[in-house]
Design a protein around this motif. Structure first.
Motif, short mmCIF file in Angstrom:
data_model
loop_
_atom_site.label_atom_id
_atom_site.label_comp_id
_atom_site.label_asym_id
_atom_site.label_seq_id
_atom_site.Cartn_x
_atom_site.Cartn_y
_atom_site.Cartn_z
N SER A 8 0.80 -1.23 0.00
CA SER A 8 0.00 0.00 0.00
C SER A 8 0.83 1.28 0.00
O SER A 8 0.31 2.34 -0.31
N GLY A 9 2.09 1.18 0.39
CA GLY A 9 2.92 2.38 0.49
C GLY A 9 2.66 3.19 1.74
O GLY A 9 3.18 4.30 1.88
N MET A 10 1.86 2.65 2.63
CA MET A 10 1.58 3.36 3.88
C MET A 10 1.59 2.39 5.04
O MET A 10 1.35 1.19 4.87
N LEU A 11 1.89 2.91 6.19
CA LEU A 11 1.92 2.12 7.41
C LEU A 11 0.73 2.53 8.26
O LEU A 11 0.68 3.65 8.77
N LEU A 12 -0.25 1.65 8.35
CA LEU A 12 -1.45 1.92 9.14
C LEU A 12 -1.36 1.15 10.45
O LEU A 12 -1.43 -0.08 10.46
N VAL A 13 -1.20 1.88 11.52
CA VAL A 13 -1.16 1.27 12.85
C VAL A 13 -2.51 1.47 13.52
O VAL A 13 -3.37 2.21 13.03
N ILE A 33 14.50 4.39 -4.38
CA ILE A 33 13.72 3.78 -3.29
C ILE A 33 12.53 4.67 -2.95
O ILE A 33 11.41 4.17 -2.76
N ARG A 34 12.74 5.98 -2.87
CA ARG A 34 11.63 6.90 -2.63
C ARG A 34 10.56 6.74 -3.71
O ARG A 34 9.37 6.73 -3.43
N ALA A 35 11.00 6.61 -4.96
CA ALA A 35 10.07 6.46 -6.08
C ALA A 35 9.23 5.20 -5.92
O ALA A 35 8.03 5.20 -6.21
N PHE A 36 9.84 4.12 -5.47
CA PHE A 36 9.11 2.87 -5.23
C PHE A 36 7.97 3.10 -4.23
O PHE A 36 6.82 2.75 -4.49
N TRP A 37 8.30 3.69 -3.07
CA TRP A 37 7.31 3.92 -2.03
C TRP A 37 6.27 4.93 -2.47
O TRP A 37 5.08 4.77 -2.17
N LEU A 38 6.70 5.96 -3.17
CA LEU A 38 5.75 6.95 -3.69
C LEU A 38 4.74 6.31 -4.62
O LEU A 38 3.53 6.58 -4.54
N GLU A 39 5.20 5.47 -5.52
CA GLU A 39 4.30 4.82 -6.47
C GLU A 39 3.33 3.89 -5.77
O GLU A 39 2.16 3.81 -6.13
N ARG A 40 3.80 3.19 -4.75
CA ARG A 40 2.89 2.31 -3.98
C ARG A 40 1.77 3.13 -3.35
O ARG A 40 0.60 2.78 -3.43
N ALA A 41 2.13 4.21 -2.68
CA ALA A 41 1.13 5.06 -2.03
C ALA A 41 0.22 5.71 -3.06
O ALA A 41 -1.00 5.81 -2.85
N ALA A 42 0.78 6.13 -4.19
CA ALA A 42 -0.03 6.76 -5.25
C ALA A 42 -1.02 5.77 -5.84
O ALA A 42 -2.18 6.11 -6.10
#
Length: 106
Positions: A12-17, A77-86
């Motif tokens: 998901s590109g996000m950490l939901l706690v 690496i930032r691009a990977f996480w950004l794309e997941r969240a996007a």
């Protein structure tokens, strides 16, 4: 599988706690019961799927900005996480609009 993918940061590109889910329930005026995150998310969606999907889409947008500004990692690496969240934000927004369309037809 859908709930699991929302709760898996690499998907998901996000950490939901749990505190995020408490915040969602509070902001949306929904009931909350302390339990495993998947159970909590399922219960929130059962109460008001459209509102919860909208909240999750906004949360994914927040994570896009966090990845853009706070992640001390190489650009790739930032691009990977950004794309997941996007991708999550796009999907959640689409699902929210589908629910809204169904409500309008009812």
């Amino acid at each position: 599988a859908f709930l699991g993918s929302l709760l898996a940061p690499v998907r998901s590109g996000m950490l939901l706690v749990r505190d995020d889910l408490v915040r969602a329930a509070r902001e949306l005026g929904l009931g909350f019961r302390y339990a495993e995150r998947r159970f909590v998310l399922k219960a929130l969606l059962a109460q008001d799927a459209g509102a919860v999907l909208g909240w999750l889409a906004r949360e994914a947008e927040r994570w896009i900005e966090l990845h853009r500004t706070l992640t001390p990692a190489p650009a790739r690496i930032r691009a990977f996480w950004l794309e997941r969240a996007a991708a999550s934000a796009r999907l959640l927004t689409l699902l929210r609009s589908e629910i809204d369309a169904v409500k309008e037809c009812s």
